[in-house]
Design an enzyme around this catalytic site. Structure first.
Site, PDB file in Angstrom:
ATOM      1  CB  ALA A  38      -0.879  -0.014   1.242  1.00 57.02           C
ATOM      2  N   GLY A  74       0.644  -5.111   0.949  1.00 51.15           N
ATOM      3  CA  GLY A  74      -0.468  -5.208  -0.004  1.00 51.15           C
ATOM      4  C   GLY A  74      -0.056  -5.858  -1.317  1.00 51.15           C
TER       5      GLY A  74
HETATM    6  C1  LIG Z   1      10.137  -1.995  -1.328  1.00 51.61           C
HETATM    7  C2  LIG Z   1      11.440  -1.803  -0.627  1.00 51.61           C
HETATM    8  C3  LIG Z   1      12.011  -3.135  -0.155  1.00 51.61           C
HETATM    9  C4  LIG Z   1      12.451  -1.146  -1.622  1.00 51.61           C
HETATM   10  O1  LIG Z   1      13.659  -0.870  -0.962  1.00 51.61           O
HETATM   11  P1  LIG Z   1      14.759   0.060  -1.643  1.00 51.61           P
HETATM   12  O2  LIG Z   1      15.921   0.070  -0.725  1.00 51.61           O
HETATM   13  O3  LIG Z   1      14.961  -0.363  -3.031  1.00 51.61           O
HETATM   14  O4  LIG Z   1      14.118   1.502  -1.749  1.00 51.61           O
HETATM   15  P2  LIG Z   1      13.687   2.487  -0.596  1.00 51.61           P
HETATM   16  O5  LIG Z   1      13.272   1.759   0.605  1.00 51.61           O
HETATM   17  O6  LIG Z   1      14.707   3.537  -0.447  1.00 51.61           O
HETATM   18  O7  LIG Z   1      12.364   3.117  -1.211  1.00 51.61           O
HETATM   19  C5  LIG Z   1      12.421   3.928  -2.383  1.00 51.61           C
HETATM   20  C6  LIG Z   1      11.397   5.015  -2.235  1.00 51.61           C
HETATM   21  O8  LIG Z   1      10.096   4.439  -2.240  1.00 51.61           O
HETATM   22  C7  LIG Z   1       9.374   4.837  -1.093  1.00 51.61           C
HETATM   23  N1  LIG Z   1       8.517   3.715  -0.680  1.00 51.61           N
HETATM   24  C8  LIG Z   1       8.856   2.445  -0.501  1.00 51.61           C
HETATM   25  N2  LIG Z   1       7.803   1.698  -0.182  1.00 51.61           N
HETATM   26  C9  LIG Z   1       6.748   2.536  -0.158  1.00 51.61           C
HETATM   27  C10 LIG Z   1       5.365   2.369   0.095  1.00 51.61           C
HETATM   28  N3  LIG Z   1       4.846   1.154   0.398  1.00 51.61           N
HETATM   29  N4  LIG Z   1       4.580   3.439   0.042  1.00 51.61           N
HETATM   30  C11 LIG Z   1       5.069   4.661  -0.260  1.00 51.61           C
HETATM   31  N5  LIG Z   1       6.377   4.888  -0.524  1.00 51.61           N
HETATM   32  C12 LIG Z   1       7.187   3.842  -0.480  1.00 51.61           C
HETATM   33  C13 LIG Z   1      10.452   5.118  -0.055  1.00 51.61           C
HETATM   34  O9  LIG Z   1       9.944   5.966   0.943  1.00 51.61           O
HETATM   35  C14 LIG Z   1      11.509   5.761  -0.911  1.00 51.61           C
HETATM   36  O10 LIG Z   1      11.163   7.093  -1.172  1.00 51.61           O
HETATM   37  P3  LIG Z   1      11.834   8.282  -0.331  1.00 51.61           P
HETATM   38  O11 LIG Z   1      11.330   9.502  -1.007  1.00 51.61           O
HETATM   39  O12 LIG Z   1      11.341   8.163   1.067  1.00 51.61           O
HETATM   40  O13 LIG Z   1      13.308   8.057  -0.401  1.00 51.61           O
HETATM   41  C15 LIG Z   1      11.303  -0.857   0.570  1.00 51.61           C
HETATM   42  O14 LIG Z   1      11.009   0.425   0.116  1.00 51.61           O
HETATM   43  C16 LIG Z   1      10.246  -1.245   1.543  1.00 51.61           C
HETATM   44  O15 LIG Z   1      10.486  -2.075   2.388  1.00 51.61           O
HETATM   45  N6  LIG Z   1       9.078  -0.632   1.449  1.00 51.61           N
HETATM   46  C17 LIG Z   1       7.998  -0.764   2.402  1.00 51.61           C
HETATM   47  C18 LIG Z   1       7.302  -2.069   2.267  1.00 51.61           C
HETATM   48  C19 LIG Z   1       6.141  -2.135   3.221  1.00 51.61           C
HETATM   49  O16 LIG Z   1       6.279  -1.947   4.405  1.00 51.61           O
HETATM   50  N7  LIG Z   1       4.958  -2.434   2.688  1.00 51.61           N
HETATM   51  C20 LIG Z   1       3.750  -2.503   3.444  1.00 51.61           C
HETATM   52  C21 LIG Z   1       2.948  -1.274   3.267  1.00 51.61           C
HETATM   53  S1  LIG Z   1       1.493  -1.242   4.289  1.00 51.61           S
HETATM   54  C22 LIG Z   1       0.435  -2.261   3.455  1.00 51.61           C
HETATM   55  O17 LIG Z   1       0.742  -2.753   2.426  1.00 51.61           O
HETATM   56  C23 LIG Z   1      -0.908  -2.419   4.096  1.00 51.61           C
HETATM   57  C24 LIG Z   1      -1.723  -3.492   3.453  1.00 51.61           C
HETATM   58  O18 LIG Z   1      -1.868  -4.604   4.263  1.00 51.61           O
HETATM   59  C25 LIG Z   1      -3.046  -2.962   3.013  1.00 51.61           C
HETATM   60  C26 LIG Z   1      -3.994  -2.656   4.122  1.00 51.61           C
HETATM   61  C27 LIG Z   1      -5.266  -2.041   3.647  1.00 51.61           C
HETATM   62  C28 LIG Z   1      -5.316  -0.681   4.199  1.00 51.61           C
HETATM   63  C29 LIG Z   1      -6.665  -0.150   4.072  1.00 51.61           C
HETATM   64  C30 LIG Z   1      -6.829   1.012   4.969  1.00 51.61           C
HETATM   65  C31 LIG Z   1      -7.883   0.664   5.912  1.00 51.61           C
HETATM   66  C32 LIG Z   1      -8.158   1.783   6.787  1.00 51.61           C
HETATM   67  C33 LIG Z   1      -8.785   1.248   8.020  1.00 51.61           C
HETATM   68  C34 LIG Z   1      -9.498   2.309   8.685  1.00 51.61           C
HETATM   69  C35 LIG Z   1     -10.688   1.720   9.304  1.00 51.61           C
HETATM   70  C36 LIG Z   1     -11.557   2.776   9.737  1.00 51.61           C
HETATM   71  C37 LIG Z   1     -12.917   2.184   9.987  1.00 51.61           C
HETATM   72  O19 LIG Z   1     -13.213   1.086   9.579  1.00 51.61           O
HETATM   73  O20 LIG Z   1     -13.657   2.884  10.622  1.00 51.61           O
END
Ligand SMILES: CC(C)(COP(=O)(O)OP(=O)(O)OC[C@H]1O[C@@H](n2cnc3c(N)ncnc32)[C@H](O)[C@@H]1OP(=O)(O)O)[C@@H](O)C(=O)NCCC(=O)NCCSC(=O)C[C@@H](O)CCCCCCCCCCCCC(=O)O
Length: 719
Positions: free
Chosen positions: A61, A100
């Protein structure tokens, strides 16, 4: 931001397109929904492959969206529509499939991964849980024990492990999309129900109740107050015990609590802060993206005590050839044996061959003549370091970077000992240097941006979280720590016990309270530093160390403890008592309680009741106040730098974001008010006097932490 194409005649290829990691922004989700609908609509399309552009499947996400109102199609129905599709859908996974991203893949009927892929559900590290069905599908696919491990730790697995666990169906070294397209064509027409994970129940595991109980206990112990790991266990328990629809309802409920929690905000702030520190800048205006590092092929470490050994191991493990220098034969032999042991144990843990041959040992400092980067790690004594730097200046090849591993000595003074002061920087490693992730890279007023860029690049290569900071006594970490420790000692004088202070800090989330930590690292270290500063010195007329020194309150309590030979764990006695010297389990010590009683009586101090709130406010706010001074002085470029230093170097609980983020969460007006209150009560303690930047931020309406830099700039430009 998801492209649709028809390939190989009848395969609908959906490509996620959102650089750099194809995060699932609203536009990407919309693109997927539209593409899936199109693939199902078009009769020519017989099967579907989902892949990501630029060598990465999907980083999950879009975390940046979490701080605002959510828009666009939600993930859960989107993944559901993939799973119920009447045409086979295959995930072609390369690079990473995280959060996600992996949840989409789990909604597909088949998963094919490139051998270099890493997969995981790291939501717990962001204060969340896999809430797009991940907590319900993964246990159904790989069983409860393995899913509990992955979901509660957030650890990434390799493609090989994923195959072994049954997370993916095939691993390939070839172009994964080509393989997936061929595979998809081969499964057209096969029944899909068995491939729909939500229709399975969890594979049977014996003693489930006991497993959940044990895991919950373990998670609570490790979590230090973090709520997400606990919610992750509860979600997996729902998968194991409830039908899918009810499990999904539980997943949603748990996520609703986590999503808006302060802990999730703190952990997501940490995620971005850790990346922001790589974009360093210097007061001169030099920056990470305009400064080129020098190439470093050969490295050297001077001084093979505890720190030097750890540094040599870290460099060698990262692939650098190291010349390790120690001028005493006996020490050199001992160091060689210790380093070899560390390399062998490290290699065994990682399942690789130990790189013993990366290190050559020498007693002769001349042997570093060809090194591109030298790290001096001799004893923390300025005269000794000066001498080494003078020698290095004469011996090293032109352009060699000269670094000192010091926890607080003046970098600029050392730079003045050499011909090329612009090539001198500090590299403050934390003990044990081959384990601890933090590296403070310290530039002096004369350090060149090229030198800083080189040290930062080496820091990255050796796997450290490297933070560039300016030169001042104690740099960032230890400069702030001094105030934290000072308050803890004052609290003892005023009526607290070591265990009361430690308990308050440990309940806050520190791995160890300040006194337990001092016992572990050795009380004699701080004693030596205080003596060096002329503090821990008894007055010749009274024989006692004064409680006011250099015009401010001073507590000699720690010095008096040291005078008794109580240096902590290594002597079996410190702030706590230990069964034997070296033992790690400390018990409250009646001797310390009596000593404190006598001490207070001697100085006419009346013990009062001190509660946890006062411990936290005095220890943490004084340290935060110093953090603001550090920002004011331009020693750290922003609050993120300070927070990363504290999370990675000082066991600050990550789910509280770091000291500056904590101040932002508490509210700057409250921090200011409490500091004013305590300073009024203790006017002889300057660290409790609120600093200008804090006052100015409050006067500017207490902007959110992301905007502090703007206010700092505005304030500075008005000066
Ligand atoms: C992917 C990586 C391993 C890559 O690593 P690498 O070293 O190559 O690069 P960087 O880490 O330097 O990243 C480059 C650049 O990209 C940005 N970035 C990376 N990942 C993300 C991301 N997921 N989103 C946004 N930006 C990202 C990073 O910041 C860098 O940019 P910058 O400008 O900062 O230098 C590595 O990046 C990595 O590990 N990424 C994170 C992976 C991760 O943790 N993923 C999980 C994300 S959370 C998720 O997926 C949730 C899901 O389960 C979906 C859930 C559904 C949600 C729905 C919302 C419900 C709301 C509920 C509210 C209820 C209210 C009610 O009911 O009342």
């Amino acid at each position: 931001m998801a492209a649709f194409a028809r390939v190989s005649g009848s395969v609908g290829l959906i490509t996620l397109q959102n650089p750099p990691v194809n995060a699932l922004s609203a536009a990407v989700r919309q693109g997927i929904v539209d593409s899936v609908q199109r693939a199902l609509r078009e009769p020519e399309v017989k099967c579907v492959v989902i892949c990501g552009q630029n060598g990465i499947f999907c980083g999950g996400a879009d975390i940046r969206e979490f701080s605002g109102p959510m828009s666009g199609p939600p993930l859960i129905p989107m993944i559901h529509s993939i799973e119920v599709a009447a045409k086979p859908v295959v995930a072609a996974i390369e690079g990473s499939a995280l959060g996600g991203g992996l949840e989409i893949a789990l909604g597909c009927h088949y998963r094919i991964a490139h051998s270099k892929t890493r997969l995981g559900l790291p939501e717990v590290t962001l204060g969340l849980l896999p809430a797009a069905g991940g907590s319900q599908r993964l246990p159904r696919l790989i069983g409860v024990p393995a899913a509990l491990d992955l979901i509660t730790t957030g650890r990434h697995v390799t493609a090989a492990e994923a195959l072994q666990l049954g997370m993916v169906d095939q691993v390939t070294d070839r172009n994964v999309t080509d393989v997936a397209v061929k595979f998809a064509l081969s499964v057209v027409g096969k029944p899909l129900d068995a491939r729909r994970i939500s229709m399975h129940s969890c594979p049977h595991s014996p003693d489930l109740d006991e497993l959940f109980e044990r895991t919950m206990q373990h998670v609570r112990q490790r979590a230090r107050g973090a709520i997400a790991p606990v919610a992750c266990v509860q979600a997996v328990r729902a998968a194991a015990t409830l039908p899918y629809a009810q499990g999904m309802e539980k997943e949603r409920e748990l996520m609703a609590t986590l999503f808006t929690s302060g802990q999730a905000r703190a952990l997501q702030y940490c995620f971005f802060a850790q990346r922001a520190i790589g974009r360093w800048s210097m007061p001169s205006g030099a920056r990470w993206d305009t400064s080129k590092p020098r190439p470093v092929h050969k490295t050297a470490v001077i001084g093979l005590g505890t720190m030097g050994r750890g540094i040599a191991v870290t460099l060698a493990q990262a692939g650098f050839p190291v010349i390790a220098v120690e001028n005493h034969e006996k020490q050199l032999m001992a160091a060689k044996q210790a380093i070899s042991g560390m390399l062998e144990r490290g290699a065994k843990r990682r399942g690789v061959t130990p790189v013993l041959n990366k290190i050559t040992y020498s007693r002769d400092i001349q042997s570093v003549a060809n090194a591109d980067l030298v790290i001096e790690a001799v004893f923390e004594d300025m005269a000794l370091k000066e001498k080494v730097f003078q020698q290095l200046s004469a011996i090293c090849k032109p352009g060699a970077l000269l670094c000192t591993n010091t926890s607080g000595l003046n970098i600029d003074h050392l730079a003045s000992q050499v011909r090329n002061p612009e090539l001198v920087v500090g590299m403050h490693f934390f003990a044990p240097a081959h384990v601890m992730k933090l590296l403070e890279v310290v530039y002096g007023p004369r350090s060149s941006s090229e030198a800083l860029a080189t040290a930062m690049a080496v820091g990255k290569k050796i796997g450290k979280v490297s933070v560039a900071v300016g030169n001042c006594q104690g740099f960032v970490g230890n400069r702030m720590l001094e105030h934290y420790v000072e308050q803890a000692l004052f609290l003892l004088e005023e009526g607290a016990t070591p265990e009361l202070v430690d308990q308050a800090l440990e309940e806050f989330g520190f791995a160890m309270g300040v006194f337990r930590m001092s016992d572990l690292s050795g009380l004699d270290i701080g004693w030596r530093v205080r003596k060096g500063k002329g503090l821990a010195v008894p007055d010749p007329t009274t024989g006692q160390t004064a409680r006011v020194q250099q015009g401010r309150r001073y507590s000699p309590v720690a010095d008096l403890i040291c005078e008794q030979g109580r240096f902590g764990q290594k002597t079996g006695q410190g702030w706590y008592q230990y069964n034997t010297p070296g033992s790690r389990v400390g018990k409250p010590d009646p001797w310390v309680h009596n000593f404190l009683k006598d001490y207070r009586a001697r100085h006419g101090l009346v013990a009062r009741r001190i509660d946890h709130q006062e411990v936290l406010e005095r220890c943490l706010y004084s340290m935060i106040n110093e953090g603001f001074r550090i920002l004011e002085d331009g020693i750290a470029a922003g609050p993120e730098d300070i927070d990363v230093i504290y999370v990675f170097g000082y066991s600050w609980p990550r789910h509280r974001g770091g000291p500056m983020f904590y101040a932002h969460m508490v509210g700057l007006p409250k921090v200011l008010e409490r500091l004013e209150h305590y300073h009024q009560a203790h006017p002889d303690v300057p660290s409790l006097q609120p600093c200008n930047l804090l006052r100015k931020l409050v006067a500017n309406g207490s902007p959110p932490i992301q905007k502090w830099k703007e206010v700092m700039k505005k304030i500075n430009s008005r000066l």
